[in-house]
Design an enzyme around this catalytic site. Structure first.
Site, short mmCIF file in Angstrom:
data_model
loop_
_atom_site.label_atom_id
_atom_site.label_comp_id
_atom_site.label_asym_id
_atom_site.label_seq_id
_atom_site.Cartn_x
_atom_site.Cartn_y
_atom_site.Cartn_z
N ASP A 83 64.82 47.51 69.73
CA ASP A 83 64.11 47.17 70.96
C ASP A 83 64.63 48.05 72.09
OD1 ASP A 83 63.08 46.02 73.18
OD2 ASP A 83 63.61 43.96 72.64
N ASN A 139 54.87 43.59 72.72
CA ASN A 139 53.63 44.39 72.63
C ASN A 139 53.43 45.28 73.85
OD1 ASN A 139 50.02 43.85 72.29
ND2 ASN A 139 51.28 45.41 71.34
N CYS A 188 56.13 48.01 74.25
CA CYS A 188 56.93 49.21 73.97
C CYS A 188 56.68 49.75 72.56
CB CYS A 188 58.43 48.91 74.15
SG CYS A 188 58.89 48.42 75.82
N ARG A 189 57.26 49.11 71.55
CA ARG A 189 57.26 49.69 70.21
C ARG A 189 55.90 49.66 69.52
NH1 ARG A 189 61.96 45.91 68.18
NH2 ARG A 189 60.88 44.61 69.73
N SER A 190 55.26 48.49 69.49
CA SER A 190 53.99 48.44 68.74
C SER A 190 52.85 49.21 69.42
CB SER A 190 53.58 47.00 68.39
OG SER A 190 53.39 46.20 69.52
P1 4NP Z 1 58.69 45.51 72.64
O1 4NP Z 1 59.83 45.49 73.77
O2 4NP Z 1 58.90 44.30 71.76
O3 4NP Z 1 58.97 46.79 71.91
O4 4NP Z 1 57.36 45.49 73.37
C1 4NP Z 1 60.06 44.35 74.57
C2 4NP Z 1 59.30 44.15 75.70
C3 4NP Z 1 59.54 43.07 76.51
C4 4NP Z 1 60.55 42.18 76.18
C5 4NP Z 1 61.31 42.38 75.04
C6 4NP Z 1 61.05 43.47 74.23
N1 4NP Z 1 60.84 41.08 77.02
O5 4NP Z 1 61.78 40.35 76.73
O6 4NP Z 1 60.12 40.86 78.01
#
Ligand code: 4NP
Length: 166
Positions: free
Chosen positions: A134, A20, A22-24
């Site tokens: 991701d 939560n 980057c993408r969302s």
């Molecule tokens: P998101 O990206 O799912 O698009 O917010 C990520 C942000 C952090 C992590 C993995 C994906 N992490 O492992 O901390």
């Protein structure tokens, strides 16, 4: 009583990824922007959440915020973790990838009248059924690519929701 009985009630939408940050948040910010530009803000409740809790309370990743700003979209979300209550409360819960979707399906199993679950890219006119990858461990170009696919998909998803509620 509904103050405006001829208007449909608010449609609630929750975008979900892993962290939560980057993408969302990008999907939430873009969807919010497109809804506002059409003057439909009062017709929607829009939020985002992560299946993981590592970044709870944090603003969007600086790279996501930067690519959004370069397209005129400001990201204002703070990370939170998705809950079973979200699955009971929201009309739509929209996952960025299949791992997110599987986790949401598992959570929804115990919820009566749970939200409609979809992968965001089911609505992507340029490639239906794919995942939003991701971008966290990649470079800036990954964020630009993610912006483009989330943008296309959010616009088509908004059309879908409006057509359904017309
Ligand atoms: P998101 O990206 O799912 O698009 O917010 C990520 C942000 C952090 C992590 C993995 C994906 N992490 O492992 O901390």
């Amino acid at each position: 009583m509904d103050a405006e009985p001829n208007r449909p009630s608010r449609t609630s939408i929750l975008f979900v990824c892993l962290g939560n940050i980057c993408r969302s948040p990008l999907a939430e910010g873009i969807f919010r922007d497109r809804v506002a530009k059409r003057g439909l803000t009062d017709r929607f409740e829009i939020d985002s959440a992560g299946t993981g809790g590592w970044h709870v309370g944090e603003p969007a990743d600086a790279r996501a915020a930067m690519v959004a700003e370069s397209h005129g979209v400001t990201l204002e979300s703070r990370a939170r973790q998705v809950t079973e209550d979200d699955l009971a409360r929201y009309d739509y819960v929209i996952a960025m990838d299949r791992d997110n979707l599987a986790e949401l399906e598992r959570m929804a199993a115990g919820v009566e009248d749970a939200a409609e679950l979809h992968l965001l890219r089911e609505f992507d006119p340029a490639g239906t059924g794919e995942e939003v990858p991701d971008p966290y461990y990649g470079g800036a170009s990954g964020f630009e690519a993610v912006y483009d696919m989330v943008n296309r998909s959010c616009e088509a998803f908004l059309e879908h929701v409006l057509a359904r509620n017309a």
